[in-house]
Scaffold this active site. Sequence first.
Site, PDB file in Angstrom:
ATOM      1  CG  ASP A 286      -2.218   0.854   0.866  1.00  0.00           C
ATOM      2  OD1 ASP A 286      -2.160   1.666  -0.083  1.00  0.00           O
ATOM      3  OD2 ASP A 286      -3.236   0.729   1.564  1.00  0.00           O
TER       4      ASP A 286
HETATM    5  C1  NOJ Z   1      -3.941   3.974  -0.059  1.00  0.00           C
HETATM    6  C2  NOJ Z   1      -5.136   3.088   0.048  1.00  0.00           C
HETATM    7  O1  NOJ Z   1      -5.123   2.377   1.268  1.00  0.00           O
HETATM    8  C3  NOJ Z   1      -5.245   2.096  -1.089  1.00  0.00           C
HETATM    9  O2  NOJ Z   1      -6.428   1.383  -0.978  1.00  0.00           O
HETATM   10  C4  NOJ Z   1      -5.150   2.814  -2.399  1.00  0.00           C
HETATM   11  O3  NOJ Z   1      -5.300   1.915  -3.453  1.00  0.00           O
HETATM   12  C5  NOJ Z   1      -3.819   3.528  -2.468  1.00  0.00           C
HETATM   13  N1  NOJ Z   1      -3.722   4.492  -1.396  1.00  0.00           N
HETATM   14  C6  NOJ Z   1      -3.614   4.237  -3.804  1.00  0.00           C
HETATM   15  O4  NOJ Z   1      -4.455   5.313  -3.884  1.00  0.00           O
END
Ligand code: NOJ
Length: 747
Positions: A286
């Site tokens: 993430d």
């Molecule tokens: C953080 C989020 O937790 C995740 O779900 C997302 O895909 C990414 N950022 C990219 O935006």
Amino acid sequence: MKITFLSAFWLLLLFVNPFISAQPQQKSFERRVDSVLRLMTLDEKIGQMNQYNDDWTATGPATVDNEKANQVRNGQVGSLLNCVGVERTRRWQSVAMQSRLKIPLLFGQDVIHGYKTTFPIPLAEACSWDMEAIKQSAQTGAAEASASGIHWTFAPMVDIARDPRWGRVMEGAGEDPYLGSAIATARVKGFQGEQLGGINSVMACAKHFAAYGAAIGGRDYNSVDMSDRMLWEVYLPPFKAALDAGAATFMNSFNDINGVPSTGNKVLQRDILKGKWGFGGFVVSDWGSVGEMINHGNVKNEYEAALSAVTAGSDMDMESRCYKNNLAQLVKDNKVPLALIDGAVRRILQKKFELGLFDDPFRFCNAHREQASLNNPEHTKTARQVAAKSIVLLKNENNLLPLPKNLKTIAFIGPLVKALKQNKGFWDVEVPGVDSGFIVSQWEGLKNKLGAATRLLYAKGCEIEGDNRDGFAEAVAVAQQADVVILSIGERRDMSGEAKSRSNICIPGVQEDLLKELLATGKPVVVLINAGRPLVFNFTADHAPAILYTWWLGSEAGNAIADVLFGDYNPSAKLPITFPRSVGQIPIYYSHFNTGRPATSDNNHKYNSSYLDVSIFPKYEFGYGLSYTTFAYSNLQLNTTKMKADEKIEVSLTITNTGKYEGEEIVQLYLRDKVGSISRPVKELKDFRKIQLQAGESKIIKFVIDKEKLSFYNQDLKWVAEAGDFELMIGASSEDIRLRGEFELLQ
Ligand code: NOJ
């Protein structure tokens, strides 16, 4: 199409080896991947494992990096996120095509509930229990996104969520692993189509692996403390379902589980996902989660963070730059074997091949297709249908709804009546050149529905937040002129979503006070509640005669709401998550254990499992939702009441539409294992059917109970079905059980 060095290489290979095309496709991809890998330097391999945010928009704490273009040109970047639109993606892909090996970039994006055409937030869609509709929604999002240069969506979020304080509860399918798994399957299939590489599809990404939804206190990014049983039985099944449906990628999660950050969790990623489950795709971290392991207190510095993540099985580093800055040194220091890097790169390249990007890096960059897809009227039609299916009728005293279309005067009141962008909810995509003009506001929706004979009056009444009551008098005056009042209240769209946890989940501001004043006029009031989570609204629930929970419905919100209000669509949705009556009840979910001292009513607190100051019952239970018609359940039959493990029980029952309208019912089957070596929940959803019936029509429904439905993880984490007695419950919700039966699993 330009013939690149690599595509020329493939043509040659095909020419000298005519058997390649005859071999299974998978094998041929693997060979192609290997031959690219052989040409790559260590720096280029690490580049494939590096994902950057483009500068278009940021969905996390972005790092400004003026060197980005040079790095892409040098083959040091494998993927970009938040880079949308044919023009932009083409520009970046052209830069990648200047690199030595011309390995195409992957463009990833959070296409969570539609792209330009926005669909209901995922939790709302889950209320439909309609797998075809959910799949179609994902398909439409994929069609638009892929036409707009995107290869990969960071969806579906398949995290089970049982805490409505958590802002991201809006992004999943609710509290239940069975329903959650079915929805995970539908979404993956919708995004990816039959086979990866279709021109109208994108790669799916099951996230967030794992248990992100169980953040303590509902506070985003927080730690998770969880038993193995809970993990395996409740939180992992939707991930397994997504994998079985073919999810090409997984994303790990920000949280730690029992002290181990998921990003560095080898048991989860390498042993379970890639080992036991045999996942062949790649895992992306993430946003920044590799580097965040330093804050978790699990590693000392970025060097150790990169080591931990790559060893654990995180193949691609989103935005932290820990891989880019440390992997080469880690290989040099013999901490990370080259085979491990190769393994990760192989997985990533394989997907680029499957998407056809090596054959044509620009195949998703067609401006004409983009225009056509983003303006496809079929998409709007689908969005309207799915939105109507997502609206939950919570209350309908004296059949106030549906409203007749020939009312003389309607007062449409509230801070959300004329809102546009609010209807999209959190996680909408900012599409280049597209403003909010195409969203159908609730006001427009009603105007579209009603003829000139109906007078539609408006007053805002109040804001969503704050204690200003100045608009109340005008709202009351408007209400007094009307036959019916419709009040649209709720949260702001950015009160739920990532980093949007709240400890107070009541309807904000003075909106319920406004309702009080409107009710005092004596006019019938229909309340629309717009939200990204289950809210607490006891006054509304107890006093408003009719309530529709509309969540955030997307671009067609206004039309869909009007369809339901006036009976052009008979609401069929049911809640995929428990609605508490007080924050103090959280976590509250239907499939709990019984405890040694179960409470059965709110009138007796003598040494039992209850609260002194609040009911033990939710305000609205899992599976709850009304229709304009009514359904009778009858004639439950089991072909046998004893089964051996290799046998099945056939269950049948009759559903009759006993009301005046055609409608759909979601028939739910729950089981309880009465005695287990591990306590079993009081009930667990094990099957459901959504059926449509004309007024007066009856249909027979059949379910099959097999060993799988009776199994659970025992103390040794073995998936077993234990002999003994089971209770069968069939109902219209987890509490509204209409038919009961019993059967026995024999030794
Ligand atoms: C953080 C989020 O937790 C995740 O779900 C997302 O895909 C990414 N950022 C990219 O935006």
